[in-house]
Design a protein around this motif. Sequence first.
Motif, PDB file in Angstrom:
ATOM      1  N   HIS A  37       0.853  -1.191   0.000  1.00 42.94           N
ATOM      2  CA  HIS A  37       0.000   0.000   0.000  1.00 42.94           C
ATOM      3  C   HIS A  37       0.884   1.234   0.000  1.00 42.94           C
ATOM      4  N   ASP A  86      -3.256   0.582  -3.591  1.00 40.81           N
ATOM      5  CA  ASP A  86      -2.942  -0.800  -3.251  1.00 40.81           C
ATOM      6  C   ASP A  86      -2.552  -1.524  -4.530  1.00 40.81           C
ATOM      7  N   ASN A  88      -2.390  -4.668  -4.538  1.00 39.67           N
ATOM      8  CA  ASN A  88      -3.187  -5.894  -4.451  1.00 39.67           C
ATOM      9  C   ASN A  88      -4.585  -5.565  -4.958  1.00 39.67           C
ATOM     10  N   HIS A  92     -10.246  -7.745  -1.164  1.00 43.60           N
ATOM     11  CA  HIS A  92      -9.789  -8.009   0.201  1.00 43.60           C
ATOM     12  C   HIS A  92     -10.038  -6.783   1.058  1.00 43.60           C
ATOM     13  N   HIS A  94      -9.082  -4.447   4.947  1.00 44.21           N
ATOM     14  CA  HIS A  94      -7.907  -3.845   5.585  1.00 44.21           C
ATOM     15  C   HIS A  94      -8.061  -3.511   7.058  1.00 44.21           C
ATOM     16  N   ASP A 105      -3.264  -5.841   5.023  1.00 39.72           N
ATOM     17  CA  ASP A 105      -4.272  -6.664   4.367  1.00 39.72           C
ATOM     18  C   ASP A 105      -4.988  -7.614   5.307  1.00 39.72           C
TER      19      ASP A 105
HETATM   20 ZN   LIG Z   1      -4.531  -4.255   0.516  1.00 37.51          ZN
END
Ligand SMILES: [Zn+2]
Lengths: 138, 138
Positions: A37, A86, A88, A92, A94, A105
């Motif tokens: 992040h 992010d 990712n 998902h 946080h 995460d």
């Molecule tokens: Zn994340």
Amino acid sequence: MSNNTIFIEKLRSSGLRPTRQRIEICKLLFDRKDTFHFTINDLNNSLTRITNEKISLATIYNTIHAFKEKGYLKEISINSNKTYFDTNISNHHHFFDEDNKELIDLNDKDVGKVKIKKILPGKKIKSVEILVKVANNN
Amino acid sequence: MSNNTIFIEKLRSSGLRPTRQRIEICKLLFDRKDTFHFTINDLNNSLTRITNEKISLATIYNTIHAFKEKGYLKEISINSNKTYFDTNISNHHHFFDEDNKELIDLNDKDVGKVKIKKILPGKKIKSVEILVKVANNN
DNA sequence: TTCCTAATTTATAATGATTCTAAAGTAGAG
DNA sequence: CTCTACTTTAGAATCATTATAAATTAGGAA
Ligand SMILES: [Zn+2]
Ligand SMILES: [Mn+2]
Ligand SMILES: [Mn+2]
Ligand SMILES: [Zn+2]
């Protein structure tokens, strides 16, 4: 070198010209094992530290927005004066550590399945984000 | 008039002097059946419309921060250039309508129980917030 | 390769929400 | 009524982000 080929292809296939600046940013963001992040400020600092030729802050903003547009980055919903991104891009959630302003995460297994039972007529769900704020005990 | 007494008492008991400005803001925020969400700008506009004597923007910021500090308001985690506040201080979640930038409550029944299975040693959970972003279908 | 044009980068200015400052006004205890 | 700490206020400062518009560059065409 040859590593750049992947990024050049990725950029080209998204309709983005593979400029020195974009490749540099790609390497910093995507050429690593783990996702992470960051804020624009973080990124700017990293770029300054790592690369010799300077990249304009405007270009960093432009590039990050383009990458987000293309789906290579996610913007995290958080109440802060800075915007968090992010690498990712999977679904998902946080933790947000309020002490050091850091995102951590929470993968799907860490969170019981979330079921939204209310619907808004004419509206479509774009995302479901859980933010768990944490801070030091004492 | 007699209605103000409640707010005066509320303010006094929180260690806040019941000034004209604070009472005016209390009336606007808390003297109604339903809770609602607002930004400082919303509040400023409402105050201008409703009251005759102007309240300084600085005072509005000061007051809202004081009220949040005292727990009379919640700040909602959302990615926006503006900060959103909520007069509903109970634990609940939100839809965010991206078309009109509006928050809509999701009460606990609308969301399956959220269980956070991961723990961060030395850290305490301060809040768990779900934000469901929605937008028009087409 | 050289040309050409649109895409990109860049320095810098503008924006806008929020916070800061410091002077003027006010609540309320004594 | 007086005094002082609290509060309000206008305006300046801050700071992340966006806009601007001129300089540079990528890459297809010739
Ligand atoms: Zn994340
Ligand atoms: Mn915010
Ligand atoms: Mn934000
Ligand atoms: Zn709410």
